[in-house]
Enzyme design. Sequence first.
Site, PDB file in Angstrom:
ATOM      1  N   HIS A  32       6.212  17.526 -22.482  1.00 45.30           N
ATOM      2  CA  HIS A  32       5.719  16.289 -21.877  1.00 45.30           C
ATOM      3  C   HIS A  32       4.280  16.497 -21.397  1.00 45.30           C
ATOM      4  O   HIS A  32       4.054  16.977 -20.274  1.00 45.30           O
ATOM      5  CB  HIS A  32       6.607  15.893 -20.703  1.00 45.30           C
ATOM      6  N   HIS A 267       4.273  10.462 -23.227  1.00 44.44           N
ATOM      7  CA  HIS A 267       5.251  10.964 -22.262  1.00 44.44           C
ATOM      8  C   HIS A 267       5.950  12.232 -22.729  1.00 44.44           C
ATOM      9  O   HIS A 267       5.823  13.276 -22.086  1.00 44.44           O
ATOM     10  CB  HIS A 267       6.299   9.889 -21.959  1.00 44.44           C
ATOM     11  N   GLU A 416      27.020  10.054  -0.758  1.00 44.50           N
ATOM     12  CA  GLU A 416      27.577  11.316  -1.256  1.00 44.50           C
ATOM     13  C   GLU A 416      26.577  12.098  -2.104  1.00 44.50           C
ATOM     14  O   GLU A 416      26.473  13.319  -1.984  1.00 44.50           O
ATOM     15  CB  GLU A 416      28.845  11.045  -2.076  1.00 44.50           C
ATOM     16  N   HIS A 478      41.486   5.759  -5.249  1.00 39.93           N
ATOM     17  CA  HIS A 478      41.161   6.872  -4.367  1.00 39.93           C
ATOM     18  C   HIS A 478      41.943   8.145  -4.693  1.00 39.93           C
ATOM     19  O   HIS A 478      41.794   9.151  -3.993  1.00 39.93           O
ATOM     20  CB  HIS A 478      41.427   6.480  -2.913  1.00 39.93           C
TER      21      HIS A 478
END
Length: 673
Positions: A32, A267, A416, A478
């Site tokens: 890159h 890029h 999280e 869950h």
Amino acid sequence: MSDLNRDKSHRTAINTLRFLAVDMVEQANSGHPGAPMGLAPLAYLLWTRHLRHDPRHPDWPNRDRFVLSCGHASALIYGLLHLAGFDLPMEELKRFRQLGSKTPGHPEYGLTPGVETTTGPLGQGFATAVGMAMAREHLGARFNRPGHELFDHRVWVVASDGDLMEGVAAEAASLAGHQKLGCLKVFYDDNRITIDGGTDLTFTEDTAQRFEAYGWFVQTVADGRDLDALEAAAQAAAAEEERPSLVVVRTHIGYGSPNKQDTSKAHGSPLGEREVALTKDNLGWPQEPTFLVPDGVRESFEPAAASGAEARQGWLEQLESYRRDHPEAAAELDRRLAGELPEGWRDLLPRFAPEDGPIATRSASGKALSALVPSVQELVGGSADLAGSNNTTQPDEPFFSPEHREGRNHHFGVREHAMAAAANGMALSGLLTPYYGTFLIFSDYLRPALRLGALMGVHSVAVLTHDSIFLGEDGPTHQPISQLLSLRSIPRVTVLRPADANETAAAWAVALTRRQGPVVLALTRQKLPVLAQTASAAAEGVARGGYVLSEATAGEPRLLLLATGSEVELALGAQRALEQDGVATRVVSMPSWELFEAQPKTYRQQVLPPDVPLRLAVEAGSPMGWDRYVGPRGAVLGLDGFGESAPYKDLAEHFGFTVEAVAERARALLADD
């Protein structure tokens, strides 16, 4: 024009960084080039005027941290490290992206001197840097004394538009603003190009206003080539101590390339021989030789290196006086610097007896952690808004906050992913052992950061509770099924699913001592009996990953029952039923596959004798992977589908996780033999 912009030596050094990156990518025919070409002025300014580093001692504790969150621009940091005097010779730059080199496609911690964290998955570097800043603030509050500023370093970050699109960066930025992490300085490479085209395809928000809303100090530099403007912004960011800083820097990807600047073509692929030649002509750079470092360029980096070496020496001298003036705190710091645990820490772990009554392993974990925390003071952590469920809060410790940087409890909020990434950043200090909690099912939300921690080999502890369908009424959304298998599949991650309170305490002993990667504790919501056998056997057995918990009493075993976690109790009950039938049955507790696999073959064969092929594994999760232990004549009692919403005892009956069901499955296995 300012003195910085007028000085030709600066432009020469900046172009050196650009063309080192271009030449690396061309030689590798991969990489890159665009971001390094646009970021070279900013990177040069930071590394020569602001970043405190000592190339000869890249790991001294109070160095500044530099995080290239846009890890695809790795050719930029390799050029910087080489020119700054780190142990990264030109031969390694010429081996960019090649097997065995110190210049991999994305920066890797532990491989390349001076690389502070592994980056590449976008947003991870940004979020890890937030953890680095949290560690710095905590260590400063814990150890600094008047006249002894042992921890006052800064965390410098370069991030891309891709980083700031990622959800983990949004989580981490929100947390950083709330915590007022003034030592965090982020420069946003606003080049307005993505792989698919301009950022206006998908990213039209006002980034500056977003970060202002997070509580950050925000500046904008309209021209990323303007060293004077960059210097003013860097100085203002350095002076800001109450808020994290974001500097939006307008750059041009592939700067200087006549046909590829400001396009996605710059890029992720080489410019190509013809375009490289045109670019060198455009910027007044010699066509040959490649990997050119003109006279005076390395010298422009030397003052920063000399200043860093002086700062390190001053820090060492300050540490000596600190030892005299504050011996107790110094002894604690020296212990951590040496990577040692306090004497007698194992004796602090609680012991449990059957008469104590049943206890959930999540609760036993909380008791073990509370017993360790007063002595093992590097333990810091919390949960993603589930502290009461995960049992991660220490009642006698304050919460980390702008008012209480010494706090070892953490509120991460419902974040999280950022929580696990920040834990990586804290662990990279080498002076903290972070732990973090949530439900096992939500390991899916944090898994990328856990994986990156494993790749780096950094030490953290994931306290993942509610580990099976037996969490009950919350239902299949869950209830984890595949998560244990998923976590076990990550190299360098150690997963432990203890069978009772004593195995849980032993699991915490493993968590403190197994330091080459994350440790996962998978813990129950429901209460489990304390097994009589674990009082004497758990400490060694858990450390080995698997052990004979209950030997056959009716002669040499004909059948092996293997189980983890709450299902070990079922295996013991089934053993009693089978032995009443005259079937000699051994029960093996297997809390950790990874630890068991690390044992000598002789030990593994003692636990799982090859001449006993009839084996039944019992685990309330995906059965995949157990075939390595049960073999072709064995079977697995697991779950191939999702759970249900119901009380956990009803679920046990429904899905066949009862003593009777395990015994019947074993009898069927025997009948088929």
